[in-house]
Structure formats: structure tokens, C-alpha cells
Design an enzyme around this catalytic site. Structure first.
Site, short mmCIF file in Angstrom:
data_model
loop_
_atom_site.label_atom_id
_atom_site.label_comp_id
_atom_site.label_asym_id
_atom_site.label_seq_id
_atom_site.Cartn_x
_atom_site.Cartn_y
_atom_site.Cartn_z
N ASP A 247 0.50 -1.12 0.14
CA ASP A 247 0.20 -0.11 0.29
C ASP A 247 1.04 1.50 0.11
O ASP A 247 2.07 1.47 0.91
CB ASP A 247 -0.79 -0.22 1.53
CG ASP A 247 -1.94 1.02 1.63
OD1 ASP A 247 -2.73 1.62 0.97
OD2 ASP A 247 -1.84 2.09 2.04
N GLU A 308 1.43 -0.81 -5.14
CA GLU A 308 0.49 0.73 -5.52
C GLU A 308 1.24 1.77 -5.48
O GLU A 308 1.49 2.23 -5.15
CB GLU A 308 -0.42 0.72 -4.51
CG GLU A 308 -1.62 1.73 -4.54
CD GLU A 308 -1.69 2.24 -3.68
OE1 GLU A 308 -3.14 3.63 -3.44
OE2 GLU A 308 -1.73 2.40 -2.32
C1 NOJ Z 1 -4.47 3.31 -0.74
C2 NOJ Z 1 -5.06 2.64 -0.59
O1 NOJ Z 1 -5.90 1.62 -1.17
C3 NOJ Z 1 -6.94 3.35 0.18
O2 NOJ Z 1 -7.86 2.50 0.51
C4 NOJ Z 1 -6.14 3.63 1.64
O3 NOJ Z 1 -7.46 4.63 2.24
C5 NOJ Z 1 -5.22 4.66 1.04
N1 NOJ Z 1 -3.84 4.14 0.29
C6 NOJ Z 1 -4.12 4.50 2.68
O4 NOJ Z 1 -4.00 3.58 3.52
#
Ligand code: NOJ
Length: 584
Positions: A247, A308
């Protein structure tokens, strides 16, 4: 390969006399065994075939919304396990579970308070073990969501860290004095609105949080943080996890000088904050060292790392693969995701970019943060055809598709109708410009029963109004459904060598309406022709210019009625029609 190392060893050890000669021999011995090991590993890899993740189709599940086994209105791990047969039938190889760890749920699980447990809302560790074991029986691996950038403010590490300025964990997070009384240390803003700094009045210091204030950023410059987080990865790998989706991986480091970010032309975002160029708190080069070291940990367990990785340019994206393929195997290409309109030239360009280097491309159309493709790309008239068209695109490309639960049945976005209905805090803050992410997180639609078969009680987030038509049970019965189209396509993808390993060759590159390409493998060609327009198209393929000779095409799958054999000099396509054929 080790010639360079040999020369370097000569230089280093020549000054050490007899001891130097012995040390040099020992080193060369080690290098030789290392080289033998590498060669053996390469041979083993060749024999064993490509790494498991290379052909895998990934499927993202938002546990809160997939299946509720205990009828409390929230999905859970046992619910997911009960649906593994369905996922196996569909043709899924790996599930990415968004966070199911204990959490105060401020950001619905992305605020983790214990990385080595399961939130009681979702079940227990025993449930996770069972999910992993049952998945294994069906050839479905489980990937966890590793929230590496921040923890919850309720994580024991942060509770200790904030307890005093001298606590040994103080430096596990980013604490700073304000610029002046009541003023945060710099101008950085949170992605979720307001300053990225929260004052802790007890110590009169601020901590940094790129997301909500309840999500303090970890300080990855502290080696103890790295050790603790890598131990978490090992812990889950030993429990049977097959990898991690990392993430917010672009966020790991910040400029230690805390230089202010430049502002962008007086623009204001949905939360009322000035838009910034986040050059001092995103994509700092130090993060790649962490990823390379995490990759080594992951390799011990044959794991996969998905990133991500929000990047603007191909060059930025490439960095996440690592110079020698030694970082993430699967950094997501959000530039493909961002195309945003059905356009043959736009998709052609993105694919050409992704094909311009060795790394495995990673394609997504939607996820738990972004509107579902059915709504985003639908024109209101041909939505089902468009759903099949998009599936035909990313499930026939060379690369890794990551599906989002429900896209296979054509689930639409169901945004809250009023501000009072919103549950996602950013939707409350940004209403109505930003309605938050509830709309893409609605319960999976299993059947036409109340609550779409997701739960026997009212779900935490309303079921979409179209569930009686778009649900698994109904679509399994209908041979022309979106679901059966996905299933047939996935089965083709898993069994056709050209779709598995074939080279991508673009055709008819000037066509403004039709995206056409072949996947070529060992003299065999699978043709993919996608009508990205709302009108009929008839195309003649420029195969000879690619040195491909073929007389006819044998249809493998099409989203509209078409003869089983086609004339490659004139392929007729319905609006948004998808046509997949073997060239003969
Ligand atoms: C990316 C995640 O996909 C999202 O859902 C989240 O709110 C933020 N990172 C913070 O962790």
C-alpha cells in the site's frame, strides 16, 4: 559474469601479501560456488517454467463487502472461504485481500493496529489459516495488503512513540517541532484533507500523516522500523501468504529537511486545500533500497510483490521493477488505468509503452478506491458490451490483470445519494465534489434474494439497485451474460499458449476506432480485434506488413454473434464488439 569481480579482487588483495592470496582464493571459491548456484537456479527455473505469478489472474476482494457468513452485515473471512469454489469455477489464481488486520476502521482497515492478527469483525487467525489451506486445495493463492507507509494511531508502536520524547520508539514515526507556535513544521497537506501534521499537545510536537491523522507515517529511515516490518512479512509468509500488495509504496520517505512543496497555480482541491507538487514527500529515491531488501525477504518464500505505484511517467514506473528486476515483480501501471475513455489510440499508446521494456505489465480497471469500470466507461446504452470489451482487452494482453470483485458480473458504482449516507470520511469532507469510495465498495451480488444474498441482515453499505439482474446466480444460467463471457475468456487465457506467452504485435495502428493486435507464439497467432466505437466497423487487417500470413480466422470467442470462421480481409464488428480468433 564474475570477470569484473575477479579483477576487483585482484586489486584489493594484491596489497595483502600471503594472507591476501589465501583470502583471495577463499573469496574466489565463494564466488565460484555462488555462480554455480545461480546457474543451477537458472536451470531449475527453466525446467520448472515461469514463476507462478506470471500467468496468474489476480482478483481483489474487499472483505467487508464480499460475503457475510455470520449475518452481522459485514463480510468476513469465512464468507470468502465459502466462495472459493465460485472463484475456482471462474478461473482465478490468486486473491488479493484488502486489509483484514485489527483496526479501528477509520480508513476501513488501512489503519492497522496489529499486523499479525485478524480483526474480530472479519474472523480469527484460524479462519485465515483455513482460507489459505482451502485456497491451496483449489490452486488459489492468498495475497495480503501490507500497509507499509503508516500504522493506526492505536498501534502499540505509536502509543509508545507518542508517550514521551525519549521513548525508544519515538523515532519510529516522524515527529517535529512546529515552525512557530501553533504552526505545523511545513506546508505539506494530507491526501485526505488539511495539513499532513497533527499536534500532540502533551509534547508540543507534531507528527506526520500523509493520510488521516489516525494513520501516522512510519519513519523508514529508522532501521528498527525496517526490521520490524520485514519480520511481519516473514510471519505471514510462514503462515502461507503468497505475497503482498504494498500500500502507498510511493510514500515511504520524506525530505528530512522538510522543504515546503511548491504550489500549483492557485488550484484548490475538493477538500479546500491548495494543490501542491509533492516533490518533497513522494517518490524519494531511498524507497527503492527498502523495496530491494523486501524483495530479498520475499524471494525466500517464492512470494510476489504487487505495488500500489501511482506514477505519471513510464520512466518512474520502470524504477519500481528495479534495475535487475530486483524490486517489485508487479508494480501496477496506473497510467493504463487512467485512460478514462474508450479510445483505441489511447489504449494502443499505453500498451505500446508497457511493451517497450522487459517488465511484466500490470493492468487494472478499477479497485476499492476508484469507480467501477462498468460506470466509468459505460455509455448508458452499451454498458454490457463495453464490460465484455474491456475484459477482452486486459485479459488478452501480455501482462497481469488484477480484477476487482464484481466486475465479472457487471457491477456498477452506487455512490451515496446524500451526504448523510456517506461512510467514507473523505466523502463527507469532499461532498459533493468528492463523494468518497462507498460507491465502489457495495456488497457482492450473489443472487436475487434480499440483500443480494450477501447477508441476511442489512449490509453495512447498501446493495446496488440492479442486483436482481446482475448477480452470480442469474448470470451463471445465462450463456450470454458478462459472467459467462469472463469465464470463457479466462479459460481461453489459461489454456492458449499464445495468450499465455505470445508476443504482442500491434495491427492497424492508425485506426481511430478499432484496437487490433495479435499474440504470436511459436508460429501460431491469436488475433484480438476490439471495436472501441459505438458504431459498426468493418476492418481489413494489415497482417502482411507484420509478416504474418493467414487465410482465415477461427473464432475462439466473440461478444456478438458472428460466423465461426471469418474472412481476414473484412471483419465485421458490432458496436463495442470484441472478436478473438485463431489465425489459420
Ligand atoms: C491506498 C489504499 O488503497 C486506500 O484505500 C487507503 O485509504 C490509502 N492507501 C491509505 O492507506
Amino acid at each position: 559474469m564474475f570477470g569484473g569481480a575477479n579483477l576487483a579482487a585482484d586489486k584489493i588483495f594484491s596489497g595483502l601479501g600471503a594472507n591476501g592470496i589465501v583470502m583471495r582464493r577463499q573469496l574466489l571459491g565463494v564466488l565460484f560456488s555462488f555462480s554455480v548456484c545461480l546457474n543451477l537456479a537458472a536451470v531449475a527455473q527453466e525446467k520448472a517454467g515461469p514463476p507462478w505469478w506470471q500467468h496468474a489472474v489476480f482478483y481483489e476482494i474487499y472483505p467487508r463487502s464480499f460475503a457475510d457468513s455470520n449475518n452481522d452485515g459485514l463480510g468476513d473471512i469465512k464468507g470468502i472461504t465459502s466462495k472459493l469454489d465460485y472463484l475456482h469455477w471462474l478461473g482465478i489464481d490468486a486473491i488479493w485481500l484488502t486489509p483484514m488486520f485489527p483496526s479501528p476502521q477509520v480508513d476501513f482497515g488501512y489503519d492497522v493496529s496489529d499486523y499479525e492478527n485478524v480483526d474480530p469483525h472479519y474472523g480469527t487467525l484460524a479462519d485465515m489459516d483455513q482460507l489459505i489451506a482451502e485456497g491451496k486445495k483449489r490452486g488459489i493463492r492468498i495475497i495480503l495488503d501490507f500497509v507499509v507507509n503508516h500504522t493506526s494511531d492505536q498501534h502499540p508502536w505509536f502509543i509508545e512513540s507518542r508517550s514521551s520524547k525519549t521513548n525508544p520508539k519515538r523515532d519510529w514515526y516522524i515527529w517535529r517541532d512546529g515552525k512557530s507556535a501553533g504552526q505545523p513544521p511545513n506546508n505539506w497537506t494530507s491526501l485526505f484533507g488539511g495539513p499532513a501534521w497533527q499536534l500532540d499537545p502533551a509534547a508540543n510536537q507534531w507528527y506526520y500523516h500523509y493520510f488521516y491523522a489516525a494513520q501516522p507515517d512510519l519513519n523508514w529511515r529508522n532501521p528498527e522500523v525496517e526490521t520490524a516490518m520485514f519480520d511481519v512479512a516473514r510471519w505471514w509468509y510462514r503462515r502461507g501468504a503468497a505475497g503482498f500488495r504494498l500500500d502507498a509504496v510511493t510514500n515511504l520517505f520524506e525530505d528530512p529537511e522538510l522543504t515546503d512543496n511548491p504550489l500549483v497555480d492557485h488550484q484548490i482541491n475538493a477538500y479546500g486545500d491548495p494543490v501542491q507538487q509533492e516533490i518533497h514527500n513522494l517518490e524519494l529515491p531511498e524507497l527503492h533500497g527498502v523495496l530491494q531488501r523486501l524483495r530479498k525477504v520475499s524471494d525466500e518464500y517464492d512470494g510476489v510483490l504487487i505495488g500500489e505505484t501511482w506514477t505519471d511517467t513510464l520512466d518512474q514506473l520502470k524504477l519500481y521493477y528495479g534495475q535487475y528486476g530486483n524490486e517489485l515483480q508487479l508494480p501496477i501501471d496506473f497510467r493504463f488505468f487512467a485512460v478514462g475513455k474508450i479510445s483505441a489510440p489511447e489504449f494502443r499508446k499505453q500498451i505500446a509503452d508497457a511493451e517497450s521494456f522487459e517488465g511484466q505489465p500490470v493492468y487494472v480497471f478499477s479497485n476499492h478506491d476508484e469507480p467501477r469500470q462498468y460506470t466509468k466507461y459505460g455509455d448508458g446504452q452499451h454498458n454490457d458490451q463495453i464490460a465484455k470489451l474491456l475484459a477482452s482487452l486486459y485479459l488478452t494482453l501480455r501482462g497481469t490483470p488484477i480484477m476487482y470483485y464484481g466486475e465479472e458480473i457487471g457491477m456498477e458504482n452506487n455512490d451515496p445519494k446524500t451526504k448523510e449516507d456517506v461512510q467514507d470520511p473523505i466523502g463527507k469532507l469532499g461532498w459533493p465534489k468528492d463523494k468518497g469510495r462507498d460507491g465502489e465498495r457495495t456488497p457482492m451480488q450473489w443472487n436475487a434474494q434480499p440483500n443480494a444474498g450477501f447477508s441476511q441482515v442489512k449490509p453495512w453499505n447498501p446493495v446496488d439497485a440492479l442486483y436482481k439482474q446482475y448477480n452470480v446466480e442469474a448470470e451463471r444460467r445465462d450463456p450470454d451474460s458478462i459472467l459467462n463471457y469472463y469465464r470463457n475468456l479466462l479459460s481461453l487465457r489459461h489454456t492458449n499458449p499464445a495468450l499465455l506467452d505470445g508476443k504482442y504485435v500491434a495491427l492497424n495502428q492508425d485506426d481511430p476506432n478499432v484496437l487490433a493486435y495479435v499474440r504470436s507464439y511459436a508460429g501460431k497467432y491469436v488475433l484480438i480485434v476490439l471495436n472501441m466505437s459505438g458504431s459498426h466497423q468493418a476492418i481489413k487487417l494489415d497482417l502482411p506488413s507484420k509478416d504474418i500470413s493467414a487465410k482465415s480466422s477461427k473464432v475462439l470467442l466473440a461478444s456478438f454473434k458472428t460466423p465461426k470462421r471469418g474472412n481476414i480481409n473484412k471483419i465485421d464488428l458490432e458496436p463495442f464488439g470484441a472478436y478473438i480468433a485463431q489465425l489459420e
